[in-house]
Design a protein around this motif. Structure first.
Motif, mmCIF file in Angstrom:
data_model
loop_
_atom_site.group_PDB
_atom_site.id
_atom_site.type_symbol
_atom_site.label_atom_id
_atom_site.label_comp_id
_atom_site.label_asym_id
_atom_site.label_seq_id
_atom_site.Cartn_x
_atom_site.Cartn_y
_atom_site.Cartn_z
ATOM 1 N N UNK A 24 29.024 33.751 -7.136
ATOM 2 C CA UNK A 24 29.147 35.188 -7.382
ATOM 3 C C UNK A 24 28.625 36.011 -6.215
ATOM 4 N N UNK A 25 27.579 35.495 -5.603
ATOM 5 C CA UNK A 25 27.000 36.190 -4.454
ATOM 6 C C UNK A 25 28.025 36.250 -3.317
ATOM 7 N N UNK A 26 28.644 35.110 -3.058
ATOM 8 C CA UNK A 26 29.594 35.036 -1.934
ATOM 9 C C UNK A 26 30.799 35.925 -2.181
ATOM 10 N N UNK A 27 31.231 35.962 -3.436
ATOM 11 C CA UNK A 27 32.437 36.718 -3.755
ATOM 12 C C UNK A 27 32.245 38.213 -3.503
ATOM 13 N N UNK A 28 31.009 38.663 -3.652
ATOM 14 C CA UNK A 28 30.732 40.098 -3.494
ATOM 15 C C UNK A 28 30.604 40.519 -2.037
ATOM 16 N N UNK A 29 30.397 39.519 -1.169
ATOM 17 C CA UNK A 29 30.115 39.868 0.225
ATOM 18 C C UNK A 29 31.366 40.342 0.954
ATOM 19 N N UNK A 30 31.148 41.144 1.977
ATOM 20 C CA UNK A 30 32.245 41.585 2.828
ATOM 21 C C UNK A 30 32.731 40.429 3.687
ATOM 22 N N UNK A 82 39.927 27.657 7.545
ATOM 23 C CA UNK A 82 40.221 27.475 6.116
ATOM 24 C C UNK A 82 38.979 26.932 5.404
ATOM 25 N N UNK A 83 38.949 27.075 4.078
ATOM 26 C CA UNK A 83 37.833 26.491 3.323
ATOM 27 C C UNK A 83 37.651 24.995 3.613
ATOM 28 N N UNK A 84 36.456 24.533 3.407
ATOM 29 C CA UNK A 84 35.920 23.158 3.594
ATOM 30 C C UNK A 84 35.733 22.755 5.066
ATOM 31 N N UNK A 85 35.985 23.678 6.008
ATOM 32 C CA UNK A 85 35.736 23.357 7.415
ATOM 33 C C UNK A 85 34.312 23.773 7.782
ATOM 34 N N UNK A 86 33.365 23.044 7.193
ATOM 35 C CA UNK A 86 31.954 23.384 7.377
ATOM 36 C C UNK A 86 31.433 22.866 8.720
ATOM 37 N N UNK A 87 30.298 23.428 9.131
ATOM 38 C CA UNK A 87 29.601 22.922 10.304
ATOM 39 C C UNK A 87 28.203 23.479 10.312
ATOM 40 N N UNK A 88 27.278 22.723 10.874
ATOM 41 C CA UNK A 88 25.906 23.210 10.973
ATOM 42 C C UNK A 88 25.223 22.600 12.177
ATOM 43 N N UNK A 92 20.879 19.106 3.201
ATOM 44 C CA UNK A 92 20.220 20.354 2.819
ATOM 45 C C UNK A 92 20.993 21.619 3.096
ATOM 46 N N UNK A 93 22.289 21.495 3.349
ATOM 47 C CA UNK A 93 23.109 22.699 3.536
ATOM 48 C C UNK A 93 23.121 23.461 2.220
ATOM 49 N N UNK A 94 22.678 24.711 2.203
ATOM 50 C CA UNK A 94 22.541 25.411 0.927
ATOM 51 C C UNK A 94 23.882 25.795 0.300
ATOM 52 N N UNK A 95 23.896 25.878 -1.009
ATOM 53 C CA UNK A 95 25.118 26.277 -1.735
ATOM 54 C C UNK A 95 25.663 27.594 -1.205
ATOM 55 N N UNK A 96 24.742 28.512 -0.877
ATOM 56 C CA UNK A 96 25.174 29.820 -0.368
ATOM 57 C C UNK A 96 26.075 29.685 0.856
ATOM 58 N N UNK A 97 25.739 28.736 1.735
ATOM 59 C CA UNK A 97 26.533 28.590 2.952
ATOM 60 C C UNK A 97 27.854 27.861 2.695
ATOM 61 N N UNK A 98 27.849 26.909 1.747
ATOM 62 C CA UNK A 98 29.133 26.315 1.337
ATOM 63 C C UNK A 98 30.070 27.416 0.843
ATOM 64 N N UNK A 99 29.517 28.259 -0.019
ATOM 65 C CA UNK A 99 30.318 29.325 -0.624
ATOM 66 C C UNK A 99 30.773 30.326 0.435
ATOM 67 N N UNK A 100 29.848 30.659 1.337
ATOM 68 C CA UNK A 100 30.179 31.635 2.383
ATOM 69 C C UNK A 100 31.348 31.132 3.225
#
Lengths: 364, 393
Positions: free
Chosen positions: A314-320, A110-116, A87-95
């Motif tokens: 698109x949401x993630x790309x706009x974030x600071x 680096x990208x793909x180093x997720x954790x929850x 259930x890790x949301x797409x938003x957090x993958x992107x973030x």
């Protein structure tokens, strides 16, 4: 399940509900869609790096579904589907891939180093096989809590050559740890094929040498993976012992965006696995045969999933980006005086030379 | 691979071990065997007598603030700290090579019988496994005390310490950490330890943000600092001067107590030269301070750094501002040793206060030698000479 989605041996049919199977399929395909979009975005220079999961979706979803959500996961790096299933949301993958201010890892990896923490998925680290002895230790501590939990530890057949893999196998066996070792044997460690990685009978054959239960399973058959993991979990918990699963699969994508696999394997070989024996198409055949899915469903789901991924993207790309302040925290639990001095000196420097740093991209 | 030599020693020496550990029969463990060369025991040859006593252990005053005390040597004070930990923290586990029977240096004697075999246990002979396993225990929320049999054998675990333990909190954005992990390892010269039973590898780890490194000088300090490391929410490496295991005896509080980390201690105030050291070398420095006073009329301030990382710059720099001279001494090779780091910081902070170049009296840039140990170590005469040169600069 064969390549046409027929159950070969009815006694091994896990008899999952339509709802569950649809969920498997949607998670596998959503992962695939996310991979395509993030892979492309790396090619366009929008993120720095990416690793696709193409072809290995069955190992992720089949194993994740057989676990309890409280079971602790130690991944290697190509297990995004496990996290997605939980259930890790797409938003957090992107973030995470964009290292935006919403990244739970604070933009440090680096990208793909997720954790929850909430989903019991320990943050990925790049060094290979270091997670194996750690998983043994975590399983030992969990055993002492007596909560009927288990630890699962993913790794590739290449990582299994590391000394830490030996340490993890041997420690978990001798110290009786409720732990599932899940080897994704996908044929390649970057460019090195399995026949240059080992000469024995794969990874599963090593299990008996450690006094460890082992099974080899068709990793492109999501039901077989599910069954094997379910049984491994049952025995690991009931008998306080490790269980080694070797899931045979194929890495259809390149190792990472820094790799071009056409330099070491043929397009025909890749096409064979992609077209003939893909875990997603196998499951789709199964669903079509049960009339649980139609070409219309497929079209509309593809459209919908692509839209979901694009929106998150698109949401993630706009974030600071996260505040540079976070460069200094979490080295220790507390900020040491000398590190605090370095922090202050960085801010003084940034104040003085601000035109040379893109501070407007970062959170304050 | 690590313990092969030790095991050889043990097998050659018989296996039944007295629980008191202070016996000087000296045939029960590597530590005891080594002690045959220490000043308090009968020595066989003149050469050994002349060179064995490179330091004199100086006990601290009996601490009064932590309740009743007992006479303990350093390994017994470690045992006492571990005993307190197991008693007060039900998640705590202690493990490593040969830990179950009490450890080759006797630091875990009796704990398995008292707390059970699931809490005090042997691991396979594999240092990367021991540290990796300890990280996992800590990540799962429990307290892990991992023993590496000798600091010389910690290197197979280098990756787990440097790339994993040290970075766990940072890389996960504080979602996960292994702050519950403490790694203990016997450390430093011992009289005849040679290349692989004598090293002081603290500088390797001092280059690694995220771990803490602590080295005690005495039984009282060892217990308080070890309990601080175990309680600390960051992974700690605790190096134990193995030559002090039996040679150092003090009155040690029985109850648990902590001594703050990252805080150096001024053992003797002085006005002319600051002497900085840690572990066994602190005792060399104390003796050197007396020699300097008697022979040169020079007043030395002696500082025990105690925590190598993150270290107490303030105490050291304040002292150098006062004295204008600094001598740093450690057994590890001089090049890239931790003295270099201290020296660099002090010249940055105290440049105008310095009356003489900062002096480093350390091991030579050679492997730790066997029969040449008396020439290799930064003994009191080398330190004394450095003071003389600083004063005459």
């Amino acid at each position: 399940m064969d390549r046409q989605g027929n159950i070969i041996n009815p006694s091994e049919d896990p008899k999952l509900s339509k709802e569950t199977v649809l969920n498997f399929y949607q998670k596998m395909t959503l992962l695939n869609t996310m991979d395509r979009i993030l892979y492309e975005s790396q090619r366009q220079g929008r993120i720095s790096f990416y690793m696709t999961n193409y072809g290995e979706e069955g190992t992720h979803i089949g194993s994740a579904a057989a676990l309890d959500p409280s079971d602790l996961v130690f991944g290697q790096y190509r297990e995004a589907g496990v996290l997605m299933y939980r259930g890790f949301p797409l938003d957090l993958f992107m973030a995470q891939c964009y290292a935006s201010t919403d990244d739970l890892g604070k933009g440090r990896q680096m990208p793909v180093h997720y954790g929850s923490k909430d989903l019991n998925f320990v943050t990925i680290s790049s060094p290979l096989a270091t997670q194996l002895p750690q998983a043994a230790g975590a399983a030992y501590a969990i055993k002492r809590e007596n909560m009927n939990r288990v630890v699962i530890c993913y790794f590739g057949e290449g990582a299994a050559s590391e000394g830490d893999a030996h340490a993890g196998f041997n420690f978990s066996a001798t110290l009786e740890c409720p732990l599932i070792f899940f080897c994704r044997n996908n044929g390649y460690a970057i460019s090195t094929p399995t026949n240059e990685q080992y000469r024995g009978d794969g990874i599963a054959a090593r299990g008996p040498g450690y006094g460890m239960l082992s099974i080899r399973v068709d990793g492109n058959d999501v039901f077989a993976v599910y069954n094997a993991t379910k049984e491994a979990r049952r025995r690991a918990v009931a008998e306080n012992q490790p269980f080694l699963i070797e899931a045979m699969t194929y890495r259809i994508g390149h190792h990472s965006t820094s790799d071009d696999s056409s330099a070491y394997r043929s397009v025909d070989e890749v096409n064979y696995w992609d077209k003939q024996d893909h875990p997603i198409s196998r499951l789709r055949h199964y669903m079509l045969a049960h009339s649980w899915w139609s070409e219309d469903d497929e079209r509309s789901w593809r459209k919908q999933s692509r839209k979901m991924v694009m929106e998150a993207f698109e949401k993630a790309e706009k974030r600071l980006k996260p505040s540079p302040e976070l460069l200094f925290t979490d080295v220790y639990q507390e900020l040491s005086p000398s590190l605090n001095k370095q922090r202050e000196s960085m801010w003084r420097h940034l104040q003085q030379y601000k035109e040379h740093y893109q501070l407007d991209l970062y959170d304050k | 691979m690590a313990a092969a030599v030790t095991r050889f020693f043990l097998r050659g020496a018989g296996s039944k071990v007295p629980n008191t550990g202070v016996s000087t029969r000296g045939h029960s463990s590597f530590g005891a065997t080594l002690l045959k060369l220490s000043p308090s025991c009968n020595v066989r040859t003149k050469t050994q007598r002349r060179h064995a006593a490179h330091f004199t252990f100086q006990p601290d005053p009996v601490p009064t603030q932590y309740g009743p005390t007992q006479k303990m040597n350093l390994f017994q004070s470690i045992t006492s700290a571990l005993d307190n930990t197991l008693a007060n923290d039900p998640t705590a586990v202690i493990f490593g090579e040969d830990v179950a029977f009490g450890g080759v240096f006797r630091c875990t004697v009796g704990l398995r019988d008292k707390y059970g075999k699931d809490r005090v246990f042997n691991t396979p002979l594999c240092e990367q496994g021991i540290v990796g396993f300890g990280i996992g225990v800590a990540v799962a929320g429990a307290t892990a005390v991992a023993e590496i049999q000798f600091a010389d054998y910690i290197f197979p675990a280098f990756d787990q310490i440097v790339n994993e333990a040290a970075k766990y909190r940072y890389r996960s954005g504080n979602l996960f950490d292994c702050g519950g992990l403490t790694i203990r390892a016997p450390w430093g010269c011992v009289g005849h330890g040679s290349l692989y039973h004598s090293q002081s590898p603290e500088a390797f780890f001092a280059h690694c943000p995220g771990v803490k490194i602590v080295i005690p000088r005495s039984p009282v300090q060892a217990k308080g600092l070890l309990l601080s490391c175990i309680a600390d929410k960051n992974p700690c490496i605790f190096f134990e001067p193995k030559i002090l295991y039996r040679a150092a005896v003090e009155q040690v509080p029985v109850e648990p107590y902590t001594i703050p980390l990252s805080q150096a201690e001024i053992l003797q105030e002085g006005s002319d030269v600051t002497l900085v050291a840690w572990g066994t070398q602190v005792h060399v420095m104390r003796e050197v301070a007396n020699m300097a006073q008697e022979k040169l009329g020079v007043s030395c301030e002696v500082i025990d750094l105690q925590t190598i990382l993150p270290w107490d710059t303030e105490t050291v720099c304040k002292s150098v501002v006062k004295t204008g001279r600094l001598l740093i001494s450690h057994e590890a090779p001089v090049t890239g040793g931790f003295a270099a780091e201290i020296s660099s910081t002090v010249q940055e902070e105290c440049f105008l206060n310095l009356e003489a170049p900062i002096s480093r009296v350390c091991g030579y840039d050679t492997p730790f030698p066997h029969i040449f140990e008396p020439f290799y170590i930064p003994d009191k005469w080398k330190c004394f000479d450095a003071i003389k040169r600083m004063i005459n600069y």
